[in-house]
Design a protein around this motif. Structure first.
Motif, PDB file in Angstrom:
ATOM      1  N   LEU A  23       0.837  -1.406  -0.227  1.00  0.00           N
ATOM      2  CA  LEU A  23       0.058   0.167   0.010  1.00  0.00           C
ATOM      3  C   LEU A  23       0.863   1.149   0.105  1.00  0.00           C
ATOM      4  O   LEU A  23       0.524   2.243  -0.422  1.00  0.00           O
ATOM      5  CB  LEU A  23      -1.078   0.218   1.214  1.00  0.00           C
ATOM      6  CG  LEU A  23      -2.039  -0.975   1.091  1.00  0.00           C
ATOM      7  CD1 LEU A  23      -2.867  -0.956   2.401  1.00  0.00           C
ATOM      8  CD2 LEU A  23      -3.263  -0.705   0.197  1.00  0.00           C
ATOM      9  N   SER A  24       1.961   1.016   0.790  1.00  0.00           N
ATOM     10  CA  SER A  24       2.861   2.454   0.674  1.00  0.00           C
ATOM     11  C   SER A  24       3.504   2.642  -0.729  1.00  0.00           C
ATOM     12  O   SER A  24       3.617   3.798  -1.122  1.00  0.00           O
ATOM     13  CB  SER A  24       4.101   2.132   1.994  1.00  0.00           C
ATOM     14  OG  SER A  24       5.024   2.655   1.547  1.00  0.00           O
ATOM     15  N   ARG A  25       4.026   1.039  -1.192  1.00  0.00           N
ATOM     16  CA  ARG A  25       4.944   1.359  -2.629  1.00  0.00           C
ATOM     17  C   ARG A  25       3.934   1.719  -3.679  1.00  0.00           C
ATOM     18  O   ARG A  25       4.399   2.320  -4.555  1.00  0.00           O
ATOM     19  CB  ARG A  25       5.494   0.031  -2.607  1.00  0.00           C
ATOM     20  CG  ARG A  25       6.341  -0.262  -3.805  1.00  0.00           C
ATOM     21  CD  ARG A  25       7.050  -1.618  -3.927  1.00  0.00           C
ATOM     22  NE  ARG A  25       5.973  -2.674  -4.017  1.00  0.00           N
ATOM     23  CZ  ARG A  25       6.215  -4.008  -3.810  1.00  0.00           C
ATOM     24  NH1 ARG A  25       7.367  -4.291  -2.735  1.00  0.00           N
ATOM     25  NH2 ARG A  25       5.330  -4.769  -4.020  1.00  0.00           N
ATOM     26  N   GLN A  26       2.674   1.541  -3.702  1.00  0.00           N
ATOM     27  CA  GLN A  26       1.666   1.682  -4.596  1.00  0.00           C
ATOM     28  C   GLN A  26       0.764   2.713  -4.366  1.00  0.00           C
ATOM     29  O   GLN A  26      -0.169   3.117  -4.914  1.00  0.00           O
ATOM     30  CB  GLN A  26       0.909   0.397  -5.108  1.00  0.00           C
ATOM     31  CG  GLN A  26       1.639  -1.079  -5.503  1.00  0.00           C
ATOM     32  CD  GLN A  26       2.071  -0.506  -6.936  1.00  0.00           C
ATOM     33  OE1 GLN A  26       3.252  -0.730  -7.087  1.00  0.00           O
ATOM     34  NE2 GLN A  26       1.465  -0.689  -7.830  1.00  0.00           N
ATOM     35  N   ASN A  27       1.257   3.677  -3.578  1.00  0.00           N
ATOM     36  CA  ASN A  27       0.687   4.741  -3.022  1.00  0.00           C
ATOM     37  C   ASN A  27      -0.008   5.554  -3.955  1.00  0.00           C
ATOM     38  O   ASN A  27      -1.248   6.063  -4.227  1.00  0.00           O
ATOM     39  CB  ASN A  27       1.428   5.530  -2.203  1.00  0.00           C
ATOM     40  CG  ASN A  27       0.953   6.692  -1.330  1.00  0.00           C
ATOM     41  OD1 ASN A  27      -0.380   6.272  -0.784  1.00  0.00           O
ATOM     42  ND2 ASN A  27       1.436   7.747  -1.289  1.00  0.00           N
ATOM     43  N   ASP A  28       0.935   6.043  -4.883  1.00  0.00           N
ATOM     44  CA  ASP A  28       0.690   7.104  -6.159  1.00  0.00           C
ATOM     45  C   ASP A  28      -0.301   6.291  -7.202  1.00  0.00           C
ATOM     46  O   ASP A  28      -1.247   7.114  -7.324  1.00  0.00           O
ATOM     47  CB  ASP A  28       2.049   7.373  -6.692  1.00  0.00           C
ATOM     48  CG  ASP A  28       1.738   8.509  -7.864  1.00  0.00           C
ATOM     49  OD1 ASP A  28       1.026   9.344  -7.884  1.00  0.00           O
ATOM     50  OD2 ASP A  28       1.911   7.633  -9.011  1.00  0.00           O
ATOM     51  N   ILE A  29      -0.041   5.309  -7.578  1.00  0.00           N
ATOM     52  CA  ILE A  29      -0.964   4.710  -8.498  1.00  0.00           C
ATOM     53  C   ILE A  29      -2.427   4.625  -7.929  1.00  0.00           C
ATOM     54  O   ILE A  29      -3.307   4.773  -8.645  1.00  0.00           O
ATOM     55  CB  ILE A  29      -0.241   3.344  -9.199  1.00  0.00           C
ATOM     56  CG1 ILE A  29      -1.346   2.841 -10.349  1.00  0.00           C
ATOM     57  CG2 ILE A  29      -0.381   2.279  -7.957  1.00  0.00           C
ATOM     58  CD1 ILE A  29      -0.833   3.374 -11.528  1.00  0.00           C
ATOM     59  N   LEU A  30      -2.221   4.053  -6.652  1.00  0.00           N
ATOM     60  CA  LEU A  30      -3.630   3.710  -6.001  1.00  0.00           C
ATOM     61  C   LEU A  30      -4.406   5.088  -5.781  1.00  0.00           C
ATOM     62  O   LEU A  30      -5.773   5.238  -6.220  1.00  0.00           O
ATOM     63  CB  LEU A  30      -3.595   3.291  -4.453  1.00  0.00           C
ATOM     64  CG  LEU A  30      -3.230   1.757  -4.623  1.00  0.00           C
ATOM     65  CD1 LEU A  30      -2.763   1.302  -3.339  1.00  0.00           C
ATOM     66  CD2 LEU A  30      -4.274   0.901  -5.294  1.00  0.00           C
ATOM     67  N   ALA A  31      -3.796   6.141  -5.513  1.00  0.00           N
ATOM     68  CA  ALA A  31      -4.398   7.784  -5.386  1.00  0.00           C
ATOM     69  C   ALA A  31      -5.112   7.892  -6.844  1.00  0.00           C
ATOM     70  O   ALA A  31      -6.201   8.341  -6.934  1.00  0.00           O
ATOM     71  CB  ALA A  31      -3.669   8.420  -4.777  1.00  0.00           C
ATOM     72  N   ARG A  32      -4.369   7.778  -7.732  1.00  0.00           N
ATOM     73  CA  ARG A  32      -4.686   8.350  -9.072  1.00  0.00           C
ATOM     74  C   ARG A  32      -6.012   7.230  -9.607  1.00  0.00           C
ATOM     75  O   ARG A  32      -6.773   7.822 -10.120  1.00  0.00           O
ATOM     76  CB  ARG A  32      -3.439   7.950 -10.189  1.00  0.00           C
ATOM     77  CG  ARG A  32      -2.713   9.156 -10.555  1.00  0.00           C
ATOM     78  CD  ARG A  32      -1.491   8.759 -11.067  1.00  0.00           C
ATOM     79  NE  ARG A  32      -1.590   8.091 -12.466  1.00  0.00           N
ATOM     80  CZ  ARG A  32      -0.508   7.238 -13.135  1.00  0.00           C
ATOM     81  NH1 ARG A  32       0.532   7.010 -12.361  1.00  0.00           N
ATOM     82  NH2 ARG A  32      -0.820   6.916 -14.194  1.00  0.00           N
ATOM     83  N   ARG A  33      -5.724   5.979  -9.338  1.00  0.00           N
ATOM     84  CA  ARG A  33      -7.012   5.077  -9.677  1.00  0.00           C
ATOM     85  C   ARG A  33      -8.291   5.478  -9.038  1.00  0.00           C
ATOM     86  O   ARG A  33      -9.008   5.275  -9.415  1.00  0.00           O
ATOM     87  CB  ARG A  33      -6.314   3.612  -9.373  1.00  0.00           C
ATOM     88  CG  ARG A  33      -7.558   2.611  -9.727  1.00  0.00           C
ATOM     89  CD  ARG A  33      -6.580   1.080  -9.976  1.00  0.00           C
ATOM     90  NE  ARG A  33      -7.767   0.161  -9.834  1.00  0.00           N
ATOM     91  CZ  ARG A  33      -8.710  -0.055 -10.827  1.00  0.00           C
ATOM     92  NH1 ARG A  33      -8.446   0.703 -11.767  1.00  0.00           N
ATOM     93  NH2 ARG A  33      -9.509  -1.077 -10.792  1.00  0.00           N
ATOM     94  N   LEU A  34      -8.173   5.700  -7.598  1.00  0.00           N
ATOM     95  CA  LEU A  34      -9.305   5.802  -6.682  1.00  0.00           C
ATOM     96  C   LEU A  34      -9.589   7.099  -6.573  1.00  0.00           C
ATOM     97  O   LEU A  34     -10.688   7.434  -5.719  1.00  0.00           O
ATOM     98  CB  LEU A  34      -8.773   5.398  -5.446  1.00  0.00           C
ATOM     99  CG  LEU A  34      -8.247   3.658  -5.363  1.00  0.00           C
ATOM    100  CD1 LEU A  34      -7.973   3.285  -4.197  1.00  0.00           C
ATOM    101  CD2 LEU A  34      -9.321   2.899  -6.136  1.00  0.00           C
ATOM    102  N   GLY A  35      -8.872   8.074  -6.938  1.00  0.00           N
ATOM    103  CA  GLY A  35      -9.260   9.425  -6.684  1.00  0.00           C
ATOM    104  C   GLY A  35      -8.992  10.074  -5.372  1.00  0.00           C
ATOM    105  O   GLY A  35      -9.275  10.947  -5.032  1.00  0.00           O
TER     106      GLY A  35
END
Lengths: 440, 440
Positions: A23-35
């Motif tokens: 969750l920490s490593r993919q923080n950025d992509i998750l934020a982009r994906r989920l808004g």
């Protein structure tokens, strides 16, 4: 910035720690994906002091996972406590009743309480997601729930336990015994100190119960599963299988039959040319037969911290996106109570290995008993053991030899009755080995 | 009863007719799943009178799919018109601009206009779903978009064209030439009258462009793909591959390298033991390498009316459920413009088959050129043709023989330069055959 989606993790073993890291490593992509970002805000585990290689200092700590489930600090509880009841069940029930989403990797919990928990989640309008509960990193839950609404599934079968597949693969490739491979698997951390749960098929059965419900739209019915493990499989069986064009895999199979839904876990002969036969080692695989898509096979890692965490994180992302479908694809109250197809009525090919006394008339005696039970034989293979051959090169030593029969489709009842009669006739020197064949 | 989700289908070929049939057959389960029925309310096709085995009498008919896309009768337009521009593009653009959801199976359209269409859909807050555009019934779009947010994908490769895999499988199993297999494929309806698009790799490239974008979060860049078809593959190459432990498949490969995203379509040697090597006939398969899940392989039908319709119906169900994620997983404006890794910088193993004059010093000459280019050889295999051997059993006939080299990892540039020099040296009697090797 939008408020983060707040995740509480109950259970910080290998999978839990990996979820925190991912969750920490993919923080950025998750934020982009989920808004909005995903933030782990609370954790619970037994030992607070243990070094897990992750920084927990900014997170709320709960000694009791049930307290975490009740906490106002989380939108979604990730249950990685384990076990079908106890703390895991209380954690999930508490989270749902407090209107929190739940993500879990707990197959034992779902196999036993999945229906009630799905109802509770639907009542509260929250998610209950469990991709990680079956076949680790393979998205088989998502596939069954979301990719096949245009299909009527007729059968699914899978290698759902990496420990068993590892043991069977090594037995086959190296000619080792079950006991030796098990010891190695334990040494390498692929098998538990008490391996019963894995090698006797119960783990596979839990997973199968979940897949069956999704595939057929039926209530989970783990008690209906016929379960047989791999501890009786010998190197000779694997060698015979090879000679006959098969491999032996521990499969979980669910099938729609004329008498109901058949669910079974047992060592299975599969054609060497099938996709599932290629799956070696700890890898898992599931094949789905359905009317529109015909045959779909998914292959991937069935266990391991990162692979399982990958499925947990996918669930967290889906939940954060507000995906609103029921946990089992259709509302839990509309899941059917399917009639259980009794194992005695199972129909399929069989491999029967008999250790017979090497005397005139034995093969004829065996063949007669099969014919009486209306079982047609596809092939017969007789193998004298090397020691017997060396003692008496002319044969007829009376020493035990292996007689292997491959049958055409027959019922379980007919096979059992024939084998029982052959035993009663005093033709065999050891208990018979019976392995079911699964065709593509 | 809730208002039905109204679907308009533009294009009533094999797939369109199958979608209509499946939506009717699965009516009940879809209604349970979605909380409302799905109803086909409008259709468009060229020939209204044609018998498609489905009842169209109650549906609104449009001669022009663009009119259907504009109609107030539909919530979701299913575009099955085909083609990268023209009516298909106008239909999709019109539907989106009128705030209607779009489901499409059109890979050519997406490879060319996917980014702009995704932007248009996001602007209007409607769905653009395209599971059926790649690998037919295999849920590879869903897997890449939804199952792997916890992963960084490093590579994906797949058999994405059933025609090519059918031809290569038959060439291998029956020792036939490309031309003969192509003729058979055309006769059986597996290949078009003009097969260029399939056999020269363009169809695979369209599909790869879509998968690359999803896997790496990059803008679709179909023009960056290096494309080579299968028409130059000979039975001898397949036999050599077999001897060396490989199979030849037409793969689409996308890989994150130090110089950017590498995208290529070419005949590829894959180890016989790999999951993808087992995939024979018209079946498709995709393998995804990613950090958390390691390796995931999906195998299933890549084409066919029902299999493709299965994917279309899954998309319709997702859209009807109001799933709200962006078409490529992240907002189109955040997709990266990835640098293109030039093919010359590609690094990998190579199979090089040279038809050399059977004279002393030829092998040495070839080996020297490879060494000069800093290419290490894993194995060398020399095969005299049967006719040459019969003419001169003592060798040195000067007749052409096959010299096969398997290299360790080398760059495309080095390989090309070495092969060019070998040609210049007058050592070879026919153009060289170069096939890239893809390891697991």
């Amino acid at each position: 910035m939008t408020r983060p989606f707040r995740v509480g993790i109950a259970g910080l073993g290998t999978v839990g720690a990996s979820v925190v890291r991912i969750l920490s490593r993919q923080n950025d992509i998750l934020a982009r994906r989920l808004g909005r970002p995903v933030a782990v805000t609370a954790v619970s585990a037994r030992d607070r002091a243990k070094d897990r290689g992750i920084d927990l200092s900014t997170l709320a700590w709960f000694d009791d996972p049930v307290e975490l489930a009740r906490s106002g600090e989380v939108d979604c509880v990730v249950e990685l406590v384990g076990g079908s009841d106890g703390a895991a069940l209380r954690t999930v029930e508490t989270a749902l009743s407090h209107g929190k989403h739940v993500v879990t990797a707990n197959k034992a919990l779902l196999a036993k309480h999945g229906l009630a928990l799905a109802r509770a989640a639907e009542e509260k309008g929250v998610a209950l997601a469990f991709e990680a509960s079956v076949a680790g990193g393979i998205p088989v839950i998502k596939t069954l729930r979301e990719a096949l609404p245009g299909n009527r599934v007729s059968r699914l079968y899978g290698i759902l336990n990496g420990t068993c597949n590892y043991i069977l693969s090594r037995m086959e490739l190296e000619g080792l015994t079950f006991a030796d491979c098990l010891k190695d698997a334990q040494r390498l951390g692929y098998a538990e100190a008490d391996p019963t749960f894995d090698v006797e098929g119960f783990d596979t059965a839990h997973k199968l119960a979940i897949l069956t419900s999704l595939a057929f739209g039926t209530e989970i019915d783990a008690d209906a599963i016929y379960v047989e493990g791999i501890s009786s499989i010998t190197p000779l069986d694997l060698a015979m299988a090879n000679e006959l064009g098969f491999r032996i895999k521990l499969l979980g199979v669910a099938e729609r039959t004329s008498t109901g839904i058949e669910q079974r876990v047992h060592p299975t002969m599969v054609p060497k040319s099938s996709a599932i036969a290629q799956v070696m080692g700890v890898t898992n695989a599931v094949t789905i037969d359905a009317d529109a898509v015909k045959e779909l096979t998914l292959i991937g890692p069935g266990a391991g911290g990162d692979a399982t965490a990958s499925a947990v994180v996918a669930d967290i992302a889906d939940v954060a996106l507000g995906k609103s479908e029921p946990p089992f694809g259709v509302p839990a109250r509309t899941l059917e109570k399917a009639p259980r197809a009794p194992m005695q009525r199972h129909e399929g090919g069989y491999y029967i290995r008999l250790t017979v006394h090497d005397r005139p008339g034995v093969a004829a005696g065996v063949a007669t008993r099969m014919a009486e039970a209306d079982i047609s034989l596809e092939s017969i293979l007789q193998k004298r053991s090397e020691t017997a051959a060396s003692q008496d090169p002319h044969g007829r030593s009376g020493a035990p030899v292996s007689l292997v029969l491959i049958t055409y489709a027959a019922t379980e009842a007919a096979i059992r009755s024939a084998v029982e009669k052959i035993s009663g006739d005093g033709l065999i020197a050891e208990p018979p080995q019976v392995i079911r064949i699964e065709r593509e």
